[in-house]
Design an enzyme around this catalytic site. Structure first.
Site, PDB file in Angstrom:
ATOM      1  N   HIS A 130       2.297   9.607  26.233  1.00 19.54           N
ATOM      2  CA  HIS A 130       3.320  10.445  25.619  1.00 19.54           C
ATOM      3  C   HIS A 130       4.656  10.175  26.282  1.00 19.54           C
ATOM      4  O   HIS A 130       4.719   9.832  27.459  1.00 19.54           O
ATOM      5  CB  HIS A 130       2.975  11.942  25.727  1.00 19.54           C
ATOM      6  CG  HIS A 130       2.719  12.404  27.125  1.00 19.54           C
ATOM      7  ND1 HIS A 130       1.522  12.174  27.775  1.00 19.54           N
ATOM      8  CD2 HIS A 130       3.504  13.066  28.017  1.00 19.54           C
ATOM      9  CE1 HIS A 130       1.581  12.689  29.003  1.00 19.54           C
ATOM     10  NE2 HIS A 130       2.778  13.227  29.168  1.00 19.54           N
TER      11      HIS A 130
ATOM     12  N   HIS B 233       8.349  12.007  26.954  1.00 20.72           N
ATOM     13  CA  HIS B 233       9.085  13.270  26.937  1.00 20.72           C
ATOM     14  C   HIS B 233      10.519  12.990  26.476  1.00 20.72           C
ATOM     15  O   HIS B 233      11.182  12.111  27.045  1.00 20.72           O
ATOM     16  CB  HIS B 233       9.213  13.853  28.345  1.00 20.72           C
ATOM     17  CG  HIS B 233       7.928  14.207  29.021  1.00 20.72           C
ATOM     18  ND1 HIS B 233       7.546  15.508  29.242  1.00 20.72           N
ATOM     19  CD2 HIS B 233       6.941  13.438  29.570  1.00 20.72           C
ATOM     20  CE1 HIS B 233       6.393  15.533  29.895  1.00 20.72           C
ATOM     21  NE2 HIS B 233       5.998  14.281  30.110  1.00 20.72           N
TER      22      HIS B 233
END
Ligand code: AMP
Length: 134
Positions: free
Chosen positions: A98, A100
């Site tokens: 992922h 951010h």
């Protein structure tokens, strides 16, 4: 076992989803650093960005370029940090790739990285060693 993020993708867990396509999903971080803090995640679950397919990383970055301006406009931010943690030492806690998007505001009080002292000899050695490890 499926990651927390795969459970969000499968709608087994709730999330504030702000974007989704065939390959990528993006939702608000439940513990935001600043308002609008968003996670951009490939649907193909791999433990970090080095393990993900190159194609998935490219797809994520394309989504970041579309989404970040919308987030900044929404929360009135002055900029953003794009961060992906790789490995426990970096602070990674969810082992599903992922990125951010962390909106930043002038004078929001968040500290930048602290820096270390280094000699030019040390820089030269690290440069040489990295090149030999590629
Ligand atoms: P990292 O340290 O890069 O692995 O960060 C994982 C991030 O996932 C943290 O910022 C958490 O707040 C966030 N997070 C964990 N669980 C959820 C969830 N169910 N929904 C949204 N964000 C989450």
């Amino acid at each position: 076992m499926n990651s927390i993020f795969t459970k969000i993708i499968n709608r087994e867990l709730p999330a504030n989803i702000v974007y989704e396509d065939d390959n990528v999903i993006a939702f608000l971080d439940i513990n935001p650093v600043n308002p609008g803090h968003t996670l951009v995640v490939p649907k193909n679950e791999k433990s970090n960005m080095l393990e993900s397919l190159e194609e998935d990383v490219i797809n994520i970055l394309k989504v970041v370029r579309t989404l970040a301006p919308a987030i900044l406009k929404t929360v009135g931010a002055d900029g953003f940090n794009l961060i992906t943690n790789v490995g426990e030492g970096s602070g990674q806690t969810v082992f599903h790739t992922h990125f951010h998007i962390i909106p930043r505001f002038n004078n929001d009080g968040h500290k930048q990285w602290t820096v270390m002292e280094v000699t030019s000899d040390e820089l030269n050695k690290i440069e040489k060693d990295i090149k030999s490890n590629i």
